[in-house]
Write a protein that holds these residues in place. Sequence first.
Motif, PDB file in Angstrom:
ATOM      1  N   PHE A  51       2.318  15.650  -0.342  1.00 55.36           N
ATOM      2  CA  PHE A  51       3.449  14.702  -0.615  1.00 55.36           C
ATOM      3  C   PHE A  51       4.598  14.762   0.376  1.00 55.36           C
ATOM      4  O   PHE A  51       4.959  13.556   0.938  1.00 55.36           O
ATOM      5  N   ASN A  52       4.898  15.660   0.863  1.00 59.32           N
ATOM      6  CA  ASN A  52       5.953  15.956   1.855  1.00 59.32           C
ATOM      7  C   ASN A  52       5.491  15.544   3.118  1.00 59.32           C
ATOM      8  O   ASN A  52       6.341  14.813   3.776  1.00 59.32           O
ATOM      9  N   SER A  53       4.469  15.741   3.685  1.00 57.26           N
ATOM     10  CA  SER A  53       3.743  15.056   4.782  1.00 57.26           C
ATOM     11  C   SER A  53       3.792  13.355   4.552  1.00 57.26           C
ATOM     12  O   SER A  53       3.948  13.058   5.641  1.00 57.26           O
ATOM     13  N   TYR A  54       3.232  13.321   3.685  1.00 60.99           N
ATOM     14  CA  TYR A  54       3.188  11.696   3.373  1.00 60.99           C
ATOM     15  C   TYR A  54       4.762  11.146   3.613  1.00 60.99           C
ATOM     16  O   TYR A  54       5.000  10.168   4.162  1.00 60.99           O
ATOM     17  N   MET A  55       5.772  11.795   2.945  1.00 59.98           N
ATOM     18  CA  MET A  55       7.186  11.330   2.799  1.00 59.98           C
ATOM     19  C   MET A  55       7.651  11.417   4.419  1.00 59.98           C
ATOM     20  O   MET A  55       8.442  10.407   4.859  1.00 59.98           O
ATOM     21  N   MET A  56       7.293  12.462   5.215  1.00 64.82           N
ATOM     22  CA  MET A  56       7.711  12.399   6.521  1.00 64.82           C
ATOM     23  C   MET A  56       7.187  11.171   7.524  1.00 64.82           C
ATOM     24  O   MET A  56       7.864  10.618   7.987  1.00 64.82           O
ATOM     25  N   HIS A  69       0.900  -1.265  -0.098  1.00 64.94           N
ATOM     26  CA  HIS A  69      -0.057  -0.015  -0.049  1.00 64.94           C
ATOM     27  C   HIS A  69       1.001   1.356  -0.010  1.00 64.94           C
ATOM     28  O   HIS A  69       0.585   2.237  -0.738  1.00 64.94           O
ATOM     29  N   ASP A  70       1.949   1.282   0.659  1.00 65.26           N
ATOM     30  CA  ASP A  70       2.961   2.369   0.998  1.00 65.26           C
ATOM     31  C   ASP A  70       3.501   2.625  -0.498  1.00 65.26           C
ATOM     32  O   ASP A  70       3.532   3.862  -0.990  1.00 65.26           O
ATOM     33  N   ALA A  71       3.987   1.611  -1.001  1.00 63.23           N
ATOM     34  CA  ALA A  71       4.392   1.545  -2.298  1.00 63.23           C
ATOM     35  C   ALA A  71       3.344   2.396  -3.222  1.00 63.23           C
ATOM     36  O   ALA A  71       4.051   3.259  -4.116  1.00 63.23           O
ATOM     37  N   VAL A  72       2.424   2.030  -3.252  1.00 59.46           N
ATOM     38  CA  VAL A  72       1.421   2.549  -4.274  1.00 59.46           C
ATOM     39  C   VAL A  72       1.214   4.036  -3.913  1.00 59.46           C
ATOM     40  O   VAL A  72       1.031   4.692  -4.899  1.00 59.46           O
ATOM     41  N   VAL A  73       0.948   4.289  -2.645  1.00 62.70           N
ATOM     42  CA  VAL A  73       0.733   5.685  -2.476  1.00 62.70           C
ATOM     43  C   VAL A  73       1.877   6.413  -2.786  1.00 62.70           C
ATOM     44  O   VAL A  73       1.783   7.713  -3.486  1.00 62.70           O
ATOM     45  N   PHE A  74       3.157   6.101  -2.726  1.00 62.42           N
ATOM     46  CA  PHE A  74       4.387   6.563  -2.895  1.00 62.42           C
ATOM     47  C   PHE A  74       4.398   6.918  -4.477  1.00 62.42           C
ATOM     48  O   PHE A  74       4.535   8.168  -5.134  1.00 62.42           O
ATOM     49  N   GLU A  75       4.041   5.936  -5.220  1.00 62.43           N
ATOM     50  CA  GLU A  75       4.147   6.046  -6.688  1.00 62.43           C
ATOM     51  C   GLU A  75       3.008   6.952  -7.089  1.00 62.43           C
ATOM     52  O   GLU A  75       3.253   7.576  -8.008  1.00 62.43           O
TER      53      GLU A  75
END
Length: 218
Positions: free
Chosen positions: A205-210, A121-127
Amino acid sequence: MSEGGGSPVEEKMLFSSSLASELCSQMPQASVGETRTRRRRKAKGDGAGGDAKKKRLRGEQLKFLEMSFQDERKLESGRKVHLATELGLDPKQVAVWFQNRRARHKNKQVEEAYAKLKMAHDAVVFEKCHLEKEVFKLKGKLLEAEEEIRKLSLGTSTAGASGSNAERGGSSPSSSLSTVSHHPLVGEFGVEGEADLMNIQEYNFNSYMMEWANFYGV
DNA sequence: TTGTGTTTTATTGCCTCC
DNA sequence: GGAGGCAATAAAACACAA
């Protein structure tokens, strides 16, 4: 806590067996997969001659049981008795140990499956975030290109505009610009509020990455 | 030492299968 | 109907920080 039970407080918390069976008969049977409501069970040591002390199994007993479990998860009665005599345990203890071991094994499998799904799931969100950024970059380029075309078309129209040229309709520079500005993609990626949208996307994007980095400790 | 959280052992009640 | 499995839960045993 109190062994052998029987304190007034505990007595209040426990159902008598007669009440229990009455409730049981009134309870609708739960279907498979449904969460079942359960009566509070009686504490042990209620005169049934229960040795309340729990004995932890010794290291070698655990090792033997573990090996046996790896060999075969289920326990048929012959094997149970054999293991019990081999380890100097009650056959019921062996059965209980296998039951609990199966439960632990199942829990572990569920946890592993969850971890795998979460990673996917994380990989998909990242993509997705990555692609969204890419889309906005491309939209910016598209806007630049449109602006360039507009400037060019204005320059050529002032230099050599003629009546015959204007009569050709679609081939005129001005109509060419309108074709571009009404391109399906241009319409889809409209320019209104572009900067705000970009900022929101960037923030998400930034908040997700954190969050992602915190979770994986990177 | 003690309070608290976790793990392990044991029990109970329900379900399915033979 | 009995045996055995499972989910839920109790409670002892253990680990560990304060």
